[in-house]
Design a protein around this motif. Structure first.
Motif, PDB file in Angstrom:
ATOM      1  N   ASN B 208     -19.166  13.641  28.137  1.00 36.69           N
ATOM      2  CA  ASN B 208     -18.964  15.180  28.222  1.00 36.69           C
ATOM      3  C   ASN B 208     -19.110  15.992  27.149  1.00 36.69           C
ATOM      4  O   ASN B 208     -19.851  16.900  26.939  1.00 36.69           O
ATOM      5  N   ARG B 211     -22.393  15.935  25.136  1.00 32.23           N
ATOM      6  CA  ARG B 211     -23.376  16.749  25.593  1.00 32.23           C
ATOM      7  C   ARG B 211     -23.082  18.086  25.303  1.00 32.23           C
ATOM      8  O   ARG B 211     -23.941  19.125  24.756  1.00 32.23           O
ATOM      9  N   GLU B 212     -21.691  18.762  25.679  1.00 30.49           N
ATOM     10  CA  GLU B 212     -21.493  20.042  25.060  1.00 30.49           C
ATOM     11  C   GLU B 212     -21.465  20.414  23.786  1.00 30.49           C
ATOM     12  O   GLU B 212     -21.962  21.591  23.280  1.00 30.49           O
ATOM     13  N   GLU B 215     -25.220  21.060  23.423  1.00 28.77           N
ATOM     14  CA  GLU B 215     -25.746  22.078  24.273  1.00 28.77           C
ATOM     15  C   GLU B 215     -25.089  23.221  23.936  1.00 28.77           C
ATOM     16  O   GLU B 215     -25.618  24.505  24.019  1.00 28.77           O
ATOM     17  N   LEU B 216     -23.703  23.476  23.900  1.00 28.26           N
ATOM     18  CA  LEU B 216     -23.142  24.814  24.238  1.00 28.26           C
ATOM     19  C   LEU B 216     -22.515  25.213  22.693  1.00 28.26           C
ATOM     20  O   LEU B 216     -22.354  26.142  22.171  1.00 28.26           O
ATOM     21  N   VAL B 221     -29.364  24.525  24.623  1.00 26.18           N
ATOM     22  CA  VAL B 221     -29.988  23.443  25.593  1.00 26.18           C
ATOM     23  C   VAL B 221     -31.372  23.229  25.185  1.00 26.18           C
ATOM     24  O   VAL B 221     -31.938  22.450  25.329  1.00 26.18           O
ATOM     25  N   THR B 403     -15.445  26.471  33.207  1.00 25.80           N
ATOM     26  CA  THR B 403     -16.434  25.679  32.729  1.00 25.80           C
ATOM     27  C   THR B 403     -16.576  25.833  31.140  1.00 25.80           C
ATOM     28  O   THR B 403     -16.339  27.146  30.692  1.00 25.80           O
ATOM     29  N   PRO B 404     -17.124  24.762  30.435  1.00 22.73           N
ATOM     30  CA  PRO B 404     -17.157  24.795  29.112  1.00 22.73           C
ATOM     31  C   PRO B 404     -18.196  26.116  28.259  1.00 22.73           C
ATOM     32  O   PRO B 404     -18.358  26.107  27.332  1.00 22.73           O
ATOM     33  N   ASP B 405     -18.958  26.641  29.077  1.00 23.76           N
ATOM     34  CA  ASP B 405     -19.964  27.637  28.728  1.00 23.76           C
ATOM     35  C   ASP B 405     -19.177  28.940  28.254  1.00 23.76           C
ATOM     36  O   ASP B 405     -19.946  29.655  27.778  1.00 23.76           O
TER      37      ASP B 405
END
Lengths: 396, 497
Positions: B208, B211-212, B215-216, B221, B403-405
């Motif tokens: 988890n 990835r973030e 990505e974040l 992305v 959410t982590p965004d």
């Protein structure tokens, strides 16, 4: 009588009534469509349980849902010899399935392989072909609304979802709260006047009007509560209010539900995922009941950005995967079955040795539904989902 | 108050306007959570460049005395994350061991209330600083980074850790080097719990956070990484977790790799020591040094410089910032080794920013804060619950994004129909009375009653010149000062910056 006759009465052909610039509901009997987006990637394998697969039980030692046992009234509900419904939704979705008002489509999803929540949600909501430059100003529901004259769309969300982004302003309002409008007519007029010609003009007008409608809905709820009705909360409350809006005025709805990103301690028959599914299932059953006869003219489509890893991870949870299970619910959908292309759930059919494959693309599935529901031709469908091949899964 | 009086004063220029260059006002509005008397004074004293440099340093954090006293009294400041993590875990263990019954339930409820209170105090502390600190750009950047490295209060024990997360992981680096932010958030128990890396261990991979993180947090992305990179980075991050009360028993050859700092722990027994490649590079170091090497690799990618620069430009300039500006910012980012202040200097001296004056729709945080800063200037708000309530009602509560965004920085995310009407209701609450802001949280009578007067020197200097004919017309039709306040706070001009 053709059981799908009602659904073929296209809104495209129905006249739109407008009074003072506002679209009013098309005649009774025209279809309604509600899109329910489960944000976070729900673990479909613990919703629609592949109970005939020993591989499932082997790879999910801590979170697998036990096989259906006819002696148990609170275990998984066998739908056929391969699939069973999670106990958490047994009492809400089970009856709908048995009344042929629910269809499940396993191995459904997108071409997107980023396994990113946000990327994949965006790509679904835009509904544009993969490998093309994205236009973030054009969502598939907005294009559908543009195709259907008089569809009166609404998002039951705090912010307008990407799916509804388009040229014309679409109303959005969260139904979780509400209250009496504090503005008198003069103030409402002055507030609107400040935004005349502004790009937010229609948002301001709609906002002030919707606010009054929600306030009225709340007032009626309070009266019902005073007569002893059970008060609901959470998604059930939203669902009940959505039904009120969609029964009368709005024909095209969107709502999202979060909390599905179960990386840790997902649980099985009980636990985090089960609790969330339970609330969702109850909400949708409430929605169906609250629509009354109009449930027969309604289709609810439930989807999520992706499925999760087929194997449980090191923390009794699951990570981001690929193929999902979509749901189609409605009073007269072609229900009580599992639809779409399928494969056996086993090691050799896993995608990239970790996830469900996608055999039923969301664009094709939805194009198929829209085509039947509103009698749309290939050209119209190509506007909504450019380049997609509608799948005829005989869902509606 | 009669409408005639209002119209009269609305057309009277105030003396404060003379010393300020009207053309700089929209620029000041974006450097701050709304211009107040302190900002105007600082700008007039230092001039445009001097003001910008002071904001980029962010070292003048002198709070009004009452605010400083209030902050010092918040109990949340007393405990560091290490003690909190262990204290909460011990209490949960104690409660779990209690026999089922009313005592257990009461203990659970008490702990739960403490957690909610801790989260509220963290929010309150952020808001006090954001409203009153002269270091306004720093405060905006603290919000920006808390949103970029978003954590959600309702996950695990994150509620207790929010104050420490802001204080230790974000604030020291808000205008510093980007790499330090990544490392500080990577090591903080709030992030380790929120994105599950505390559970990521060799043979029990949880990807988890890995990835973030790409990505974040760093690459975006489209930043050129693959699923394979996610899996490799997850292996790199094995063993990065939260310290247990006692250090683990380790085999002698692993002991040299053990790292412990406050609540953070790198446990080599949980780490995958196998070889790894990331973004095509073979990692050469071992243990926690390998984590550091991987972060170096990420933050030095051109994709990272672009991703962070673009996000800053979206926040401060507009939804679709000019590519040329983003490229110049990314250039600065790379040349300065990710110096955030340097990147912001490129942004705030750009023509592209000036060209967008007044066109960025305020997000809820910017809207609510600018309204209370206009209404009450440096006067200490006694009760922050109305402010947190407004932010929640508008969908942007601090630490409340599941959410982590993080929250969207796009205008359209905050200007839908439902939100416009809610914003007007909040404009009314603020314009029509003290809205509970001066009802002391400890009880007792309100310290200020009545409605605010928004026709301040700041109003005449900053806002009045920007009003359209339609807005002026609405203001002239106001039947009372309260209604005038409502129209001003609801106007298109006040809702943008």
């Amino acid at each position: 009588m053709n059981r799908r006759h009602f659904l073929r009465t296209g809104l495209a052909a129905a006249p739109a009534f407008t009074v003072a610039g506002r679209l009013f509901a098309a005649p009774a009997g025209t279809p309604r469509f509600l899109c329910v987006f489960l944000r976070g990637g729900y673990d479909c394998a613990n919703f629609l349980v592949p109970w005939s697969s020993s591989f499932y039980y082997e790879k999910r030692p801590r979170i697998a849902i036990a096989k259906p046992d006819p002696a148990l009234t609170d275990g998984a509900l066998a739908l056929d010899s391969d699939w069973a419904l999670a106990p958490a939704v047994r009492d809400s979705l089970g009856p709908l399935y048995q009344q042929r008002q629910a269809v499940f489509i396993p191995f459904a999803g997108t071409d997107d392989l980023t396994r990113s929540h946000f990327e994949t949600q965006d790509s679904i909501e835009l509904g544009q072909p993969a490998q093309t430059t994205r236009d973030f100003r054009s969502g598939f529901l907005a294009r559908l609304a543009g195709t259907l004259n008089g569809a009166t769309p609404i998002a039951f969300t705090d912010t307008l979802p990407l799916a509804f982004k388009g040229d014309s302003g679409i109303a959005s309002i969260s139904l979780q709260r509400g209250g009496k409008s504090p503005f008198d007519d003069t103030q409402t007029g002055t507030l609107r006047g400040m935004y005349t010609g502004n790009h937010l003009e229609s948002a301001v007008r709609e906002g002030l009007e919707l606010q009054q409608e929600v306030a009225q809905a709340m007032q009626e709820e309070m009266q019902a509560a005073n007569r002893g009705a059970i008060s609901t909360k959470g998604f059930e409350l939203t669902a009940e209010r959505m039904a009120r809006f969609m029964r009368t005025q709005y024909r095209l709805g969107f709502v999202d539900v979060g909390g599905w990103d179960t990386h840790v301690n997902e649980g099985g028959a009980q636990g985090a995922l089960a609790t969330n599914l339970n609330s969702l299932g109850k909400g949708l059953a409430t929605f169906a009941a609250a629509l009354g006869d109009e449930w027969n003219n309604t289709v609810v489509f439930v989807l999520s950005e992706f499925g999760r890893t087929f194997r449980e991870n090191g923390n009794a949870g699951t990570d981001h995967g690929h193929g999902s299970v979509y749901w189609v619910l409605g009073g007269r959908v072609n229900g009580g079955r599992i639809a779409g292309e399928q494969v056996r759930v086993s090691h050799d059919t896993l995608f990239q040795d970790r996830d469900y494959p996608v055999l039923n693309n969301y664009r094709g599935v939805l194009a198929g539904i829209f085509g039947t529901l509103w009698a749309l031709g290939p050209q119209q469908l190509d506007v909504i989902f450019p380049g997609a091949r509608p799948l005829d899964l005989k869902l509606v | 108050m009669a409408a005639g009086t209002l119209v009269g004063c609305a057309s009277t220029p105030q003396t404060a306007a003379k010393a300020a260059n009207v053309a700089d006002m929209p620029w000041l509005e974006r450097l701050t959570f709304g211009v107040n008397s302190g900002v105007l004074a600082q700008y007039q004293k230092l001039g445009r460049n001097g003001f910008l440099e002071a904001q980029l340093r962010g070292t003048d954090e002198h709070l009004p005395q009452a605010v400083a006293q209030d902050l010092a009294q918040l109990p949340i400041g007393e405990l560091d994350a290490a003690r909190l993590v262990m204290g909460i875990a011990a209490e949960q263990k104690r409660i779990n061991a209690l026999p089922e019954g009313p005592d257990k339930q009461a203990a659970r409820q008490k702990l739960n209330e403490q957690g909610n209170q801790a989260a509220y105090e963290a929010r309150r502390r952020e808001l006090l600083r954001a409203i009153y600190s002269p270091a306004q750009l720093k405060e905006q950047m603290v919000w920006f980074w808390l949103n970029h490295f978003s954590v959600f209060e309702q996950k695990a024990n994150v509620r207790w850790l929010l104050g420490d997360y802001s204080e230790q992981a974000i604030r020291p680096h808000a205008l510093g080097h980007f790499r330090d932010l990544v490392m500080a958030t990577l090591e903080h128990p709030a992030m380790l719990q929120y994105l599950d890396n505390a559970q990521n261990a060799v043979g029990r991979i949880n990807e988890n956070y890995a990835r973030e993180l790409m990505e974040l947090h760093t690459l975006g992305v489209d930043g050129g990484y693959s699923q394979h990179d996610v899996q490799e980075l997850a292996r790199v991050l094995t063993g990065v977790g939260i310290a247990a009360p006692r250090p683990p028993q380790l085999r002698p050859e692993l002991r040299g790799y053990y790292v412990r700092a406050g609540a953070f722990e790198f446990n080599p027994a949980r780490h995958d020591f196998g070889p790894k490649t990331l973004l095509g590079h073979t990692l050469t170091r071992h243990g926690f040094a390998e984590v550091s090497e991987a972060v170096d690799l990420l933050v030095h990618q051109r994709a990272c410089a672009r991703f962070i620069s673009r996000k800053l430009a979206v926040y401060f300039v507009g939804d679709d910032p000019p590519v040329a500006l983003v490229e110049r910012m990314a250039q600065t980012f790379q040349e300065s080794d990710g110096d955030i202040a340097a990147v912001l200097r490129t942004l705030f001296t750009s023509r592209e920013l000036a060209a967008q004056a007044g066109r960025k729709f305020k997000d809820p945080m910017q809207y609510v804060l600018s309204a209370v800063r206009l209404a009450y200037d440096t006067r200490l708000i006694q009760n922050m619950h109305p402010v947190t309530g407004w932010l929640a009602a508008l969908g942007e509560p601090e630490f409340g994004h599941p959410t982590p965004d993080g929250y969207s920085l796009q205008d359209a995310a905050w200007s839908s129909s439902g939100q416009m009407s809610r914003r007007f209701e909040i404009a009314r609450s603020i314009g029509y009375g003290s809205a509970g802001l001066f009802d002391p949280e400890s009880g007792g009578p309100a310290t200020l009653v009545g409605f605010p007067l928004l026709t301040t020197p700041v109003y005449y200097t900053v806002l009045e010149p920007s009003l359209s004919a339609q807005t002026r017309n609405a203001l002239e039709r106001a039947r009372s000062q309260q209604e005038w306040n409502l129209y001003l706070l609801a106007s298109p001009e006040f809702n943008s910056r």
